[in-house]
Write a protein that holds these residues in place. Structure first.
Motif, PDB file in Angstrom:
ATOM      1  N   LEU A  70     -34.956   3.525 -30.773  1.00 15.98           N
ATOM      2  CA  LEU A  70     -34.589   4.120 -32.062  1.00 15.98           C
ATOM      3  C   LEU A  70     -34.202   5.596 -31.957  1.00 15.98           C
ATOM      4  O   LEU A  70     -33.264   6.050 -32.608  1.00 15.98           O
ATOM      5  N   MET A  71     -34.913   6.346 -31.131  1.00 19.02           N
ATOM      6  CA  MET A  71     -34.786   7.805 -31.176  1.00 19.02           C
ATOM      7  C   MET A  71     -33.373   8.350 -30.937  1.00 19.02           C
ATOM      8  O   MET A  71     -32.981   9.305 -31.605  1.00 19.02           O
ATOM      9  N   PRO A  72     -32.589   7.772 -30.025  1.00 22.46           N
ATOM     10  CA  PRO A  72     -31.226   8.300 -29.881  1.00 22.46           C
ATOM     11  C   PRO A  72     -30.452   8.281 -31.188  1.00 22.46           C
ATOM     12  O   PRO A  72     -29.652   9.190 -31.460  1.00 22.46           O
ATOM     13  N   TYR A  73     -30.685   7.268 -32.030  1.00 25.67           N
ATOM     14  CA  TYR A  73     -29.974   7.188 -33.313  1.00 25.67           C
ATOM     15  C   TYR A  73     -30.474   8.252 -34.279  1.00 25.67           C
ATOM     16  O   TYR A  73     -29.710   8.778 -35.090  1.00 25.67           O
ATOM     17  N   VAL A  74     -31.775   8.571 -34.199  1.00 26.88           N
ATOM     18  CA  VAL A  74     -32.312   9.635 -35.048  1.00 26.88           C
ATOM     19  C   VAL A  74     -31.762  10.978 -34.591  1.00 26.88           C
ATOM     20  O   VAL A  74     -31.415  11.834 -35.401  1.00 26.88           O
ATOM     21  N   GLU A  75     -31.667  11.120 -33.275  1.00 28.60           N
ATOM     22  CA  GLU A  75     -31.120  12.367 -32.731  1.00 28.60           C
ATOM     23  C   GLU A  75     -29.720  12.620 -33.271  1.00 28.60           C
ATOM     24  O   GLU A  75     -29.354  13.741 -33.604  1.00 28.60           O
ATOM     25  N   LYS A  76     -28.953  11.546 -33.363  1.00 29.18           N
ATOM     26  CA  LYS A  76     -27.582  11.677 -33.851  1.00 29.18           C
ATOM     27  C   LYS A  76     -27.582  12.215 -35.287  1.00 29.18           C
ATOM     28  O   LYS A  76     -26.732  13.001 -35.672  1.00 29.18           O
ATOM     29  N   ASN A 285     -38.134  15.130 -46.532  1.00 29.88           N
ATOM     30  CA  ASN A 285     -37.001  14.351 -47.037  1.00 29.88           C
ATOM     31  C   ASN A 285     -35.858  14.302 -46.027  1.00 29.88           C
ATOM     32  O   ASN A 285     -35.194  13.275 -45.888  1.00 29.88           O
ATOM     33  N   ILE A 286     -35.641  15.427 -45.348  1.00 26.22           N
ATOM     34  CA  ILE A 286     -34.593  15.439 -44.320  1.00 26.22           C
ATOM     35  C   ILE A 286     -34.910  14.402 -43.243  1.00 26.22           C
ATOM     36  O   ILE A 286     -34.057  13.622 -42.814  1.00 26.22           O
ATOM     37  N   ILE A 287     -36.193  14.372 -42.848  1.00 26.05           N
ATOM     38  CA  ILE A 287     -36.597  13.415 -41.808  1.00 26.05           C
ATOM     39  C   ILE A 287     -36.430  11.987 -42.319  1.00 26.05           C
ATOM     40  O   ILE A 287     -35.880  11.119 -41.629  1.00 26.05           O
ATOM     41  N   ILE A 288     -36.895  11.737 -43.546  1.00 25.26           N
ATOM     42  CA  ILE A 288     -36.828  10.378 -44.082  1.00 25.26           C
ATOM     43  C   ILE A 288     -35.384   9.894 -44.147  1.00 25.26           C
ATOM     44  O   ILE A 288     -35.069   8.776 -43.740  1.00 25.26           O
ATOM     45  N   ASP A 289     -34.488  10.779 -44.620  1.00 26.83           N
ATOM     46  CA  ASP A 289     -33.072  10.397 -44.709  1.00 26.83           C
ATOM     47  C   ASP A 289     -32.510  10.043 -43.343  1.00 26.83           C
ATOM     48  O   ASP A 289     -31.795   9.048 -43.187  1.00 26.83           O
ATOM     49  N   ALA A 290     -32.870  10.852 -42.353  1.00 24.87           N
ATOM     50  CA  ALA A 290     -32.361  10.601 -41.006  1.00 24.87           C
ATOM     51  C   ALA A 290     -32.849   9.249 -40.495  1.00 24.87           C
ATOM     52  O   ALA A 290     -32.083   8.465 -39.920  1.00 24.87           O
ATOM     53  N   PHE A 291     -34.138   8.960 -40.730  1.00 24.56           N
ATOM     54  CA  PHE A 291     -34.673   7.684 -40.263  1.00 24.56           C
ATOM     55  C   PHE A 291     -34.073   6.513 -41.028  1.00 24.56           C
ATOM     56  O   PHE A 291     -33.866   5.443 -40.468  1.00 24.56           O
ATOM     57  N   GLU A 292     -33.793   6.713 -42.303  1.00 24.97           N
ATOM     58  CA  GLU A 292     -33.195   5.626 -43.086  1.00 24.97           C
ATOM     59  C   GLU A 292     -31.862   5.219 -42.464  1.00 24.97           C
ATOM     60  O   GLU A 292     -31.583   4.042 -42.258  1.00 24.97           O
ATOM     61  N   LYS A 293     -31.048   6.230 -42.127  1.00 25.04           N
ATOM     62  CA  LYS A 293     -29.747   5.923 -41.535  1.00 25.04           C
ATOM     63  C   LYS A 293     -29.913   5.309 -40.148  1.00 25.04           C
ATOM     64  O   LYS A 293     -29.217   4.360 -39.795  1.00 25.04           O
ATOM     65  N   ALA A 294     -30.829   5.872 -39.375  1.00 26.91           N
ATOM     66  CA  ALA A 294     -30.985   5.406 -37.990  1.00 26.91           C
ATOM     67  C   ALA A 294     -31.532   3.982 -37.941  1.00 26.91           C
ATOM     68  O   ALA A 294     -31.046   3.133 -37.192  1.00 26.91           O
TER      69      ALA A 294
END
Lengths: 339, 147, 499
Positions: A70-76, A285-294
């Motif tokens: 998962l993490m590479p997608y969150v990094e993006k 919220n920034i983190i949650i949004d990033a994880f939602e997309k990833a």
């Protein structure tokens, strides 16, 4: 393309190994120019430095592998490095304690696994005061529902009805990865609701249970969909039922316990992410949004499915309720656990 | 002067005390969990008793060879002290700072007086660990006040 | 023929060969450092293989596995610092040989035995994987209990000075094994409120403390008396064992390889168990068992052949059933799945090209490891020439960082120091630290096996055990193991009288 990248990596590694080998002997004076990134900028800018993701299990395990996918997608999404730190021990609570003690600045988050996290504090022997309320939930990543299987050539149990009928009058041994594991709790729930006599044989690690069932030493394989799909395809086990609200897409022919009339007996092992309470809302919220997309990224979903794992994104109230349901389920069998 | 007791006498007594202490702890355990510890600790106490008896016998026969063994020699105990200080400093000063201090201290203790050797060893070890553990294997070594 | 060309194409390309070389060299470094075990090496490098070609990636991982097990013995032999738990048994005779100035010979024997052990296990994996995997299914709790007991009988033959002290040290190891959550009741035993202790005392910090830190303290003793360089400096001679010596250890190597493969196949036991068991068997079959522990080459050949044979053995149930045969292969499972290779029959049908390429790559890795080892032995051995003032601090620092890196936890470092102190005083007072390590490995297997058996037998323990053929064999072996020293002693006495 892939090949080129990995080849470069390989070369770098060899160079590194060679370098490290030499430096230990010759000890050349290195010119360290470790420039720290400039100090914290205005607070809206988040994140500005790598985020640590605590994984409470050893490298190479299921949680770890899922995290590394998962993490590479969150990094993006976030534009900073996500660094995985494995902190195994204490059934996960070594890592979770560290997560709770981390500075709530959003730069330390971690995986939380249920129901393990609950059995770690609901069992009074552990004397822990932290609960799920101490975490700021981010998002759920994976839900792996429970499944009941038997050895493929076990003539006694062709269907789930055979197994349950038999278990009402006889002791049936089941696999379990420990007291308070989802497999164990599932067997207790059945004993509680249906009057069956399932007896869990706790073993260290998933390998013990699987070899016990395949070798005919243990009667029923209480595991998760992710663990039985491949053995079922290989013809080693026969999956009798899944303990989920609906059938699994990996095992479309296997009925749920509910549709067979055994009531709402659900069991799952789920893992998601959380931060310590107190992280500023805008950062969270920034983190949650990033994880939602990833997590909803189709490439990521495909990779997880390939491992037999079902991705299920949840956040906010929905995720909280999901976890509280799980907790309530364990509290319901507390007496049977002797807690 | 009184004859010196063989160290086995003390070891035996220590083993018995340790077993009793650990045995008392089994009181809180659920039934299944306590059985094996009880068995093991009883055995340990039994061996402690045997070693105690053996020690008494040895004391009587006055074994000169053993009497000469000094359990708490100065040098190993000093090294141990340096190691303990080093390990307890790691979380405070960070891994690399305390390791560097430790290497200097221990090398001086081992009568290495060449400053160049000390510095080279220190930098070599730090660099090796940094490259292999931190860069390559992503191990999070404790950071302290400085690094 | 066609399959062969495909397989050779898959292996004999720059990409795969580089990965192979890197796995071998990297594995040897990781293994040689205390605390960095094969399991950790594989776990930490798996992410690197994500983007690699499946064959190259998996060949690299298996190469790391076998090379790390071998690398651990190099440091065990030269500086009494077992790099992995599987090489603790090698330290006993290996370090004695180094002290005698025969470190090169010890390295040579270790290399040859490791290569042969690993090679045999690779062959077994290539040819016999499916039938052998079925054996692993025949083992369960009762068998594990008996294997652990069988392993514990080794303590009796491990100790040379005082039997009571040896057994007491073993019991101390059992006590250390009690710490942690009891798997069958979920109760945290002797954790004193520390979460870290719930998963038990980690084997590696305990072992590093008992073997290497205590060794460093012993070294400090000699500091005041003579400040000149030690006798160990004499490092001459050839690396490869002489033909006569080699011939004398062939039976040991073959026996140990077979033991290693079988122990490897079992999910509950790995290289650490195999090396002790085969050391014990070598001693039992030897004409001069009293030479063990004083620096004899069989004492190196036995554990070395066995621990590398475990690697191939452990891959057998992993590839055929998806049941890992050791902790390292449990991690490898993740590496397989990431590549889309799901263990099971498909690996040997649909993906046969990849699977067999990886297996052949694994066999090549074992050979390459031998080449690297023999070429490098002369340089490795130089370690013993480094002055103590430099070597001791380095070893202690590596012990600390190794203990820490296992779980990224400082408590493991504290534990390492505690066990170092215990080990030092044990050695000073005639106890041996080896039984502690052995019992720490086997104690939990024995206890859990016994209690799981109670549940499985549904109250009929005796008839349950006697209804299982493997159990009966193991029970006979245990009786023989306990009785044979007594019998041997009588036999020897009778012989002496005749002389």
């Amino acid at each position: 393309m892939k090949k080129v990248i990995s080849l470069v990596l390989v070369m770098c590694l060899i160079a590194l190994f060679a370098l490290t080998g030499c430096s230990s002997k010759n000890a050349e004076t290195p010119k360290e120019n470790s420039q720290q990134p400039s100090k914290e900028e205005s607070k809206v800018e988040f994140p500005t430095k790598p985020i640590t993701v605590i994984v409470s299990y050893a490298a190479g395990g299921g949680t770890d592998t899922g995290a590394r996918i998962l993490m590479p997608y969150v990094e993006k999404e976030l534009g900073v490095e996500m660094v995985i730190a494995n902190k195994p021990g204490g059934g996960g609570w070594v890592g979770w304690t560290e997560l709770l003690n981390a500075k709530p600045d959003g730069y330390t988050i971690g995986y939380i696994n249920s129901p393990n996290i609950f059995s770690g504090y609901l069992n009074p022997a552990y004397k822990r005061d932290a609960t799920i309320e101490d975490f700021a939930l981010i998002a759920n990543h994976v839900v792996d529902y429970g499944a009941i299987a038997v050895r493929a050539d076990d003539k006694r149990f062709e269907t789930i009805d055979d197994l349950i009928e038999y278990a009402k009058n006889h002791e049936v041994t089941t696999t379990s990865t420990g007291v308070g594991s989802d497999d164990h709790i599932a067997s207790l729930k059945l004993n509680d609701k249906l009057g069956t006599k399932f007896v869990a044989v706790h073993g260290k690690g998933a390998a013990y249970g699987k070899s016990g069932v395949l070798g005919g030493h243990i009667d029923a394989y209480f595991a998760n969909v992710g663990e039985v799909t491949v053995p079922a395809k290989n013809g080693e086990v026969r999956v009798l039922a899944v303990m989920a609200p609906e059938r699994s897409k990996f095992l479309p022919d296997v009925p749920t316990l509910e549709e067979k009339g055994y009531g709402k007996v659900y069991s799952w092992s789920a893992r998601g992410l959380a931060a310590p309470k107190g992280v500023p809302e805008d950062r969270l919220n920034i983190i949650i949004d990033a994880f939602e997309k990833a997590i909803n990224n189709s490439e990521q979903v495909e990779k997880m499915n390939k491992m037999g794992l079902d991705v299920k994104f949840m956040k906010g109230e929905e995720y909280y309720k999901f976890l509280k349901d799980d907790e309530a389920g364990i509290i319901g069998v507390k007496d049977l656990l002797g807690w | 002067m009184k004859k010196k007791l063989s160290h086995d006498v003390y070891i035996g007594i220590l083993m018995i005390i340790f077993s009793v202490f650990m045995y008392l702890k089994t009181g809180d355990m659920p039934k299944g969990a306590a059985t094996f510890p009880k068995l093991v600790l009883t055995t340990f106490a039994f061996f402690g008793f045997l070693i105690f008896l053996g020690g008494m016998k040895k004391t009587k026969n006055f074994n000169t060879k053993e009497q000469n063994i000094n359990l708490f020699q100065k040098n190993p105990m000093s090294v141990l002290l340096i190691v303990v200080i080093y390990v307890s400093m790691i979380n405070l000063l960070g891994f690399f700072t305390s390791t560097s201090l430790f290497i200097i201290a221990l090398m001086l203790f081992f009568r290495e007086r060449r400053i160049k050797t000390i510095v080279l060893t220190l930098l070599g070890v730090d660099l090796f660990i940094y490259l292999l553990f931190v860069v390559q294997l992503n191990v999070f070594l404790p950071r302290g006040l400085l690094f | 023929m066609d399959v062969f060309t495909i397989i050779f194409e898959k292996i004999l390309n720059l990409h795969t060969l580089l990965a192979l070389l890197m796995g071998v060299v990297g594995g040897m470094i990781i293994g040689g450092l205390p605390g960095l075990s094969a399991t950790m090496g594989v776990a930490l490098l798996i992410p690197l293989t994500f983007g690699m070609d499946p064959v190259a990636g998996l060949v690299m991982l298996t190469a790391i596995y076998t090379a790390a097990v071998y690398g651990g013995s190099i440091s065990a032999i030269l500086v009494h610092t077992p790099g992995t738990p599987a090489s603790a048994a090698t330290a006993l005779d290996g370090y004695k040989l180094t002290l005698k100035g025969e470190g090169m010979k010890a390295l040579g024997v270790s290399t040859v035995s490791s290569v042969i052990g690993g090679f045999f296990s690779g062959l077994a994996l290539l040819v016999l994987a499916p039938p052998l995997s079925l054996i692993s299914l025949k083992f369960n709790a009762p068998e594990y209990f008996l294997i652990a007991i069988f392993g514990l009988t080794i303590i009796g033959s491990l100790v040379t000075e005082s039997l009571i002290k040896g057994l007491a040290a073993g019991v101390l190891g059992l006590i250390a094994g009690l710490v942690g959550v009891d798997i069958l009741t979920g109760y945290p035993r002797y954790t004193f409120g520390l979460s870290v202790l719930e998963s038990g005392i980690s084997l590696i910090p305990a072992m590093i403390g008992l073997f290497s830190l205590s060794q460093a303290l012993m070294q400090a003793e000699e500091l005041g008396s003579t400040n000149k360089k030690q006798v160990i400096n004499e490092l001459k001679g050839r690396v490869l064992p002489k033909w006569k010596e080699f011939k004398s250890i062939i039976p040991t190597i073959i026996r140990s390889s077979i033991i290693g493969i079988f122990v490897g196949i079992l999910p509950g036991a790995g290289g650490d168990v195999a090396s002790w068991v085969s050391l014990n068997e070598a001693k039992r079959f030897s004409k001069k068992p009293e030479k063990f522990g004083t620096g004899c080459i069989e004492g190196i050949a036995a554990p070395e052949a066995a621990n590398n044979a475990v690697t191939g053995g452990a891959l057998i149930p992993l590839l055929t059933l998806g049941i890992p045969g050791s902790s390292t292969t449990a991690v490898l499972l993740g590496g397989l799945i990431i590549q889309g290779l799901i263990p099971g029959r498909e690996l040997f049908t649909t993906y046969a090209n990849i699977t067999y390429s990886v297996i052949i790559g694994f066999i090549l890795a074992n050979i390459l490891m031998g080449v690297c080892g023999l070429l490098g032995a002369r340089y490795f051995a130089k370690v013993t020439k480094v002055s103590k003032a430099i070597l001791t601090p380095i070893i202690i620092v590596l012990c600390v960082v190794g203990s820490y890196a296992i779980r990224n936890n400082i408590v493991d470092v504290y534990l390492m120091v505690v066990f170092g102190v215990i080990g030092y005083f044990m050695r000073k007072t005639g106890f041996h630290p080896a039984p502690v390590v052995l019992a720490l490995i086997l104690g939990p297997i024995a206890e859990n096996g016994f209690r799981q058996s109670i549940i499985l037998s549904r109250g009929n323990m005796l008839s349950y055990f006697f209804s299982r053929p493997i159990c009966i064999i193991l029970m006979i072996l245990i009786v023989l193991a306990v009785l044979s020293p007594i019998y041997m002693n009588k036999f020897k006495k009778a012989n002496m009288q005749q002389d």
